[in-house]
Design an enzyme around this catalytic site. Structure first.
Site, PDB file in Angstrom:
ATOM      1  N   HIS A 270      -9.564  80.762 -22.927  1.00  0.00           N
ATOM      2  CA  HIS A 270      -9.997  79.375 -23.090  1.00  0.00           C
ATOM      3  C   HIS A 270      -9.264  78.492 -22.089  1.00  0.00           C
ATOM      4  O   HIS A 270      -8.096  78.738 -21.787  1.00  0.00           O
ATOM      5  CB  HIS A 270      -9.711  78.883 -24.520  1.00  0.00           C
ATOM      6  CG  HIS A 270     -10.460  77.647 -24.855  1.00  0.00           C
ATOM      7  ND1 HIS A 270      -9.989  76.394 -24.546  1.00  0.00           N
ATOM      8  CD2 HIS A 270     -11.668  77.486 -25.418  1.00  0.00           C
ATOM      9  CE1 HIS A 270     -10.894  75.504 -24.923  1.00  0.00           C
ATOM     10  NE2 HIS A 270     -11.918  76.137 -25.459  1.00  0.00           N
ATOM     11  N   ASP A 327     -15.804  82.147 -30.316  1.00  0.00           N
ATOM     12  CA  ASP A 327     -17.014  82.969 -30.233  1.00  0.00           C
ATOM     13  C   ASP A 327     -16.779  84.444 -30.556  1.00  0.00           C
ATOM     14  O   ASP A 327     -17.732  85.210 -30.656  1.00  0.00           O
ATOM     15  CB  ASP A 327     -17.625  82.870 -28.823  1.00  0.00           C
ATOM     16  CG  ASP A 327     -18.120  81.465 -28.527  1.00  0.00           C
ATOM     17  OD1 ASP A 327     -18.835  80.923 -29.371  1.00  0.00           O
ATOM     18  OD2 ASP A 327     -17.774  80.927 -27.461  1.00  0.00           O
TER      19      ASP A 327
HETATM   20  N1  CMC Z   1     -11.731  88.546 -19.662  1.00  0.00           N
HETATM   21  C1  CMC Z   1     -11.008  88.959 -18.616  1.00  0.00           C
HETATM   22  N2  CMC Z   1     -10.310  88.157 -17.813  1.00  0.00           N
HETATM   23  C2  CMC Z   1     -10.329  86.862 -18.079  1.00  0.00           C
HETATM   24  C3  CMC Z   1     -11.052  86.337 -19.176  1.00  0.00           C
HETATM   25  C4  CMC Z   1     -11.770  87.228 -19.980  1.00  0.00           C
HETATM   26  N3  CMC Z   1     -12.474  86.796 -21.029  1.00  0.00           N
HETATM   27  N4  CMC Z   1     -10.905  84.994 -19.215  1.00  0.00           N
HETATM   28  C5  CMC Z   1     -10.115  84.683 -18.192  1.00  0.00           C
HETATM   29  N5  CMC Z   1      -9.741  85.806 -17.498  1.00  0.00           N
HETATM   30  C6  CMC Z   1      -8.820  85.888 -16.376  1.00  0.00           C
HETATM   31  C7  CMC Z   1      -9.434  85.339 -15.111  1.00  0.00           C
HETATM   32  O1  CMC Z   1     -10.089  86.344 -14.396  1.00  0.00           O
HETATM   33  C8  CMC Z   1      -8.221  84.796 -14.412  1.00  0.00           C
HETATM   34  O2  CMC Z   1      -7.508  85.890 -13.872  1.00  0.00           O
HETATM   35  P1  CMC Z   1      -6.723  85.757 -12.455  1.00  0.00           P
HETATM   36  O3  CMC Z   1      -5.727  84.670 -12.651  1.00  0.00           O
HETATM   37  O4  CMC Z   1      -6.152  87.101 -12.233  1.00  0.00           O
HETATM   38  O5  CMC Z   1      -7.772  85.389 -11.442  1.00  0.00           O
HETATM   39  C9  CMC Z   1      -7.355  84.256 -15.526  1.00  0.00           C
HETATM   40  O6  CMC Z   1      -7.729  85.016 -16.675  1.00  0.00           O
HETATM   41  C10 CMC Z   1      -7.560  82.779 -15.791  1.00  0.00           C
HETATM   42  O7  CMC Z   1      -8.915  82.563 -16.116  1.00  0.00           O
HETATM   43  P2  CMC Z   1      -9.848  81.414 -15.543  1.00  0.00           P
HETATM   44  O8  CMC Z   1     -11.163  82.017 -15.197  1.00  0.00           O
HETATM   45  O9  CMC Z   1      -9.124  80.615 -14.523  1.00  0.00           O
HETATM   46  O10 CMC Z   1      -9.994  80.530 -16.848  1.00  0.00           O
HETATM   47  P3  CMC Z   1     -10.951  79.290 -17.043  1.00  0.00           P
HETATM   48  O11 CMC Z   1     -10.167  78.296 -17.791  1.00  0.00           O
HETATM   49  O12 CMC Z   1     -11.575  78.863 -15.759  1.00  0.00           O
HETATM   50  O13 CMC Z   1     -12.135  79.905 -17.939  1.00  0.00           O
HETATM   51  C11 CMC Z   1     -13.265  80.757 -19.844  1.00  0.00           C
HETATM   52  C12 CMC Z   1     -12.158  79.812 -19.339  1.00  0.00           C
HETATM   53  C13 CMC Z   1     -13.404  80.545 -21.341  1.00  0.00           C
HETATM   54  C14 CMC Z   1     -14.576  80.378 -19.152  1.00  0.00           C
HETATM   55  C15 CMC Z   1     -12.869  82.217 -19.536  1.00  0.00           C
HETATM   56  O14 CMC Z   1     -11.710  82.563 -20.246  1.00  0.00           O
HETATM   57  C16 CMC Z   1     -13.989  83.204 -19.861  1.00  0.00           C
HETATM   58  O15 CMC Z   1     -14.869  83.436 -19.040  1.00  0.00           O
HETATM   59  N6  CMC Z   1     -13.999  83.805 -21.087  1.00  0.00           N
HETATM   60  C17 CMC Z   1     -15.087  84.669 -21.514  1.00  0.00           C
HETATM   61  C18 CMC Z   1     -16.273  83.831 -21.968  1.00  0.00           C
HETATM   62  C19 CMC Z   1     -16.012  83.154 -23.292  1.00  0.00           C
HETATM   63  O16 CMC Z   1     -15.564  83.771 -24.253  1.00  0.00           O
HETATM   64  N7  CMC Z   1     -16.359  81.853 -23.385  1.00  0.00           N
HETATM   65  C20 CMC Z   1     -16.218  81.061 -24.595  1.00  0.00           C
HETATM   66  C21 CMC Z   1     -15.215  79.980 -24.437  1.00  0.00           C
HETATM   67  S1  CMC Z   1     -14.661  79.203 -25.968  1.00  0.00           S
HETATM   68  C22 CMC Z   1     -15.965  78.375 -26.734  1.00  0.00           C
HETATM   69  C23 CMC Z   1     -17.060  77.910 -25.892  1.00  0.00           C
HETATM   70  O17 CMC Z   1     -16.911  77.112 -24.977  1.00  0.00           O
HETATM   71  O18 CMC Z   1     -18.166  78.355 -26.162  1.00  0.00           O
END
Ligand code: CMC
Length: 392
Positions: A270, A327
């Site tokens: 998140h 989720d």
């Molecule tokens: N699985 C694997 N790696 C992950 C995940 C994940 N679910 N989430 C983040 N990372 C990694 C990402 O690759 C990055 O790694 P590195 O620093 O090595 O490049 C690091 O963690 C930081 O992640 P980020 O992409 O910079 O995080 P963000 O704040 O931009 O994205 C997020 C937040 C929720 C979009 C992301 O965590 C994600 O894609 N999660 C999976 C989808 C998900 O469950 N979404 C629901 C969110 S909560 C409720 C809602 O909004 O619906």
């Protein structure tokens, strides 16, 4: 124009002030209008929570009765709106139907197009809260090839939605109080989350003074994506895939860590929560309760529990502060309730609606708010001369 700074994905840029929802991502705190989410999910009902978010205060008995009654008066869809559903293919994703039909509502209420007309703002609010469950239920019926079930004014908000969704005429549909209470709680847990992607979309569209129906339709589209609300569907599909592949969660975790095919652990991570997601904590308990109360067991729940346990021991996830989000477990509850996977994000939309509306009102009423217009850092060619087609 001054100095423009790049903040990819708005990681650190506040777009507005807001008095609606407070999040402390390090402490795992979420409060609507100051009330802890745990208390609201435990004791309030969804319509009471919607009133709180939109009006700023909890309603007294009279106010709640009047608000519920007003919503009940608007649950019917115009027969012409109903005909929209005939135009969609049978396998249309319900989120596409939801955003299209909500956008189309603005054509039925042209008087709502001026966002500065307070009486119309209120009417559009009530209409949306009343009609979204009907639209959602019709989207389900369309996919099932079943006749639409009209709303019934003597039923509560959640009861009415469940009946419109699951009742098949000629059968006596019996509401299950376990399902009613659990869904009400889930809607509350989804009701607002400050400047998330869909709410920011609603505010951005609304900042051009587009009407509420148009703004909410855009919010529904933003919610659909798998990184946002669409994650609840993606989690279930991921669990099913792991099951099909033999149930080896460690193999899947390895895939995520090796970033094979860009695969992520859906339902994890998140932008704001870096210790735990307080909604996820509630939902996990609820998943166990609902499955037990409905007398169901689900092999996918065991996979999810194992996946969580193994991921939380793995340095890849620990070092990145990736925990289960809201989720991760919701889909298992929706599945136990009888919803198909494609409806999961629709249920998120039903829950998030009051939050979207509250933010739209807050923005429209704020005299300091301006049209949302991000800046950019231009990286293209500086200047060049046009080359005639024949010379290229
Ligand atoms: N699985 C694997 N790696 C992950 C995940 C994940 N679910 N989430 C983040 N990372 C990694 C990402 O690759 C990055 O790694 P590195 O620093 O090595 O490049 C690091 O963690 C930081 O992640 P980020 O992409 O910079 O995080 P963000 O704040 O931009 O994205 C997020 C937040 C929720 C979009 C992301 O965590 C994600 O894609 N999660 C999976 C989808 C998900 O469950 N979404 C629901 C969110 S909560 C409720 C809602 O909004 O619906």
């Amino acid at each position: 124009t001054g100095l423009v700074t790049l903040d990819n994905g708005f990681g650190n840029t506040a777009a507005n002030k807001s008095a609606i929802t407070f999040i402390d991502g390090d402490a795992g705190i979420l409060r609507y209008r100051g009330y802890p989410i745990e208390q609201l999910a435990g004791e309030a009902n969804f319509i009471e929570t919607a009133y709180l978010l939109i009006n700023g205060e909890l309603p007294n008995e009279g106010q709640l009765a009047a608000f519920s009654n007003e919503i009940t008066q608007h649950t019917l869809l115009h027969e012409d709106v109903k005909r929209f559903f005939q135009g969609f293919p049978r396998d249309a994703h319900p989120m596409a139907m939801l955003s299209s039909v909500v956008g189309a509502l603005s054509t039925f209420y042209p008087e709502s197009h001026n966002p500065f007309d307070e009486a119309q703002r209120h009417l559009s609010t009530v209409r949306l809260l009343a009609k979204l469950p009907t639209i959602a239920a019709y989207a389900y019926k369309k996919a099932m090839g079943q006749p639409f079930v009209y709303p019934r004014n003597d039923l509560g908000y959640v009861e009415n939605f469940l009946r419109m969704t699951f009742a098949v005429p000629a059968e006596d549909y019996e509401l299950n109080p376990v399902v009613v209470n659990a869904l009400d709680k889930l809607l509350i847990l989804h009701a607002d989350h400050e400047q998330n992607c869909s709410t920011s979309t609603v505010r951005l569209v609304g900042s051009s003074h587009a009407n509420l129906f148009a703004s909410i339709s855009a919010g529904i589209s933003a919610l659909w994506g798998p990184l946002h609300g669409g994650a609840n569907q993606a989690v279930l599909e991921m669990l099913e895939q792991i099951q099909q592949d033999g149930g080896d969660v460690d193999a899947f975790i390895r895939k995520v860590k090796n970033r094979e095919d860009g695969v992520k652990l859906m339902g994890f991570g998140h932008r704001v929560y870096k210790a735990f997601d307080p909604r996820a904590a509630q939902v996990k308990v609820l998943a166990h309760e609902v499955l037990a109360q409905l007398g169901k067991s689900d092999a996918l729940l065991d996979i999810a529990l194992k996946l969580e346990e193994h991921a939380l021991k793995d340095d890849f996830f620990v070092s990145r502060k990736l925990y289960p989000n809201v989720d991760f477990y919701t889909g298992l509850i929706y599945r136990a309730m009888g919803f198909p996977t494609s409806m999961f994000t629709v249920l998120f939309a039903l829950g998030r609606l009051p939050g979207w509306i509250a933010h739209w009102h807050e923005m429209i009423k704020d005299p300091t708010s301006r049209i949302g217009r991000p800046r950019q850092i231009y990286t293209g060619v500086e200047i060049r001369d046009y080359v005639p087609l024949s010379a290229r």
